[in-house]
Design an enzyme around this catalytic site. Sequence first.
Site, PDB file in Angstrom:
ATOM      1  N   HIS A 222       0.864  -1.181   0.000  1.00 55.96           N
ATOM      2  CA  HIS A 222       0.000   0.000   0.000  1.00 55.96           C
ATOM      3  C   HIS A 222       0.899   1.229   0.000  1.00 55.96           C
ATOM      4  CE1 HIS A 222      -3.661   2.373   0.809  1.00 55.96           C
ATOM      5  NE2 HIS A 222      -2.826   3.153   1.492  1.00 55.96           N
ATOM      6  N   CYS A 223       0.805   2.008  -1.050  1.00 59.00           N
ATOM      7  CA  CYS A 223       1.659   3.191  -1.213  1.00 59.00           C
ATOM      8  C   CYS A 223       0.946   4.420  -0.665  1.00 59.00           C
ATOM      9  CB  CYS A 223       2.012   3.389  -2.687  1.00 59.00           C
ATOM     10  SG  CYS A 223       3.140   4.768  -2.985  1.00 59.00           S
ATOM     11  N   ILE A 224       1.535   5.036   0.355  1.00 53.97           N
ATOM     12  CA  ILE A 224       0.908   6.225   0.942  1.00 53.97           C
ATOM     13  C   ILE A 224       1.028   7.435   0.021  1.00 53.97           C
ATOM     14  CG2 ILE A 224       1.278   5.416   3.295  1.00 53.97           C
ATOM     15  CD1 ILE A 224       3.716   7.249   3.435  1.00 53.97           C
ATOM     16  N   ASN A 227      -1.963   7.006  -2.186  1.00 54.53           N
ATOM     17  CA  ASN A 227      -3.178   6.705  -1.430  1.00 54.53           C
ATOM     18  C   ASN A 227      -3.929   5.524  -2.045  1.00 54.53           C
ATOM     19  OD1 ASN A 227      -5.084   7.064   0.643  1.00 54.53           O
ATOM     20  ND2 ASN A 227      -6.395   8.320  -0.667  1.00 54.53           N
ATOM     21  N   SER A 228      -3.190   4.498  -2.424  1.00 56.42           N
ATOM     22  CA  SER A 228      -3.804   3.339  -3.049  1.00 56.42           C
ATOM     23  C   SER A 228      -2.847   2.160  -2.945  1.00 56.42           C
ATOM     24  CB  SER A 228      -4.134   3.619  -4.523  1.00 56.42           C
ATOM     25  OG  SER A 228      -4.653   2.469  -5.158  1.00 56.42           O
TER      26      SER A 228
END
Length: 371
Positions: A222-224, A227-228
């Site tokens: 999950h890549c901050i 945001n996805s």
Amino acid sequence: MKWEKLKPPEPDDPMCCCECDIDQCGCCCDCEDPDGAFNRWLKERPPAGGCGPPVRGAIIDKLEISTVPVLVLLPLLLRVAALHYLLGLVILTALPGLVLWYYYATHRKKTRSLFFLTLALFSLFYMYYLFVAEILPRGDVGRRQQCTVTAGVVLTVAGLVRTKRGPGLVTPPHGSVPPAPSSTREALAAKWSACPVCKIMRPPRAGHCRTCGSCVRRLDHHCIWINSCVGQANHRSFLLTLCVFLLTSLYGISVVLRSLCPRQHLVTALLYCPGVYSQSSTALCFTCAWFSGIVTCGLVYLLVVQLGNISFNVTEREAQLALRRKTGRRRLGGLVIDPGEHSRGFYHNWAEFLTMAEAPVCPRSSLTDLV
């Protein structure tokens, strides 16, 4: 005394704004997150009930007023850092820590947040604005260089939009839980597993994201910053967007340094550029080049890890699980944790990554998930 704690409240005792029905559209106390109160104030409706257009509702739901101070302070801090090289060294060194501290102080109750995505897009467009407003008027940047930087920014945003379309969620067909395979043997042979949270059968290498609350096909991480999640449907576009951004950033930094320090080599110009602090505009551009260089170094590390994982056919989730269970071997000096389950050689691993079928994207998330 102790009996006073059990005493019923007096009529004049103050009540929380959440306990009365006078102001149902806002809460200004500590019992609610400021972003949630601001979002409900924008909607002009109580917390429960109400509906509106999906895109507008998604924008309002995810709008965060706590991001505004960071967007205001970032240009100010960069201008302060441009006053002297010692100030720039101190501020640029402390800036990542300040951002993380502010994020954890204001987003403790949030799972998904647009904080880092908003900060990244704002930084990108602010750097491009300074390039157009301060570097181009100097007259030593050619038309080809200007078009290259502009095309890089546009392609980065287009790749981000493509990546945000969805990671490939594992969704049950027709809104119901799909039946399990016909027999236990078939389930073991196909390596399907049941998600204890979603209560659905998921294909091999799929994982449940606690941040998004959904199962993702071939979940990587999950890549901050976007945001996805990064999964089977958007892993290639994520890697392509990362590469385009890094190339644009490196090229933009080189163009800025050649304009500010034409007599210096690129490497030495980033460390020493005589006379750059004589004017505020050149000092600001030089400081922003340092800021872009710090961000670029962090993303280069991310790119190296991603390329290593793909070379060994392992996702970041699988690497973390192998590291936790102590079942993987460290590769490339510890950058990659190889469980050795799916690797079939360098060329076969890359061929599988480049030719793997994209997972179906849920139609309902094509518009609302972009924000």
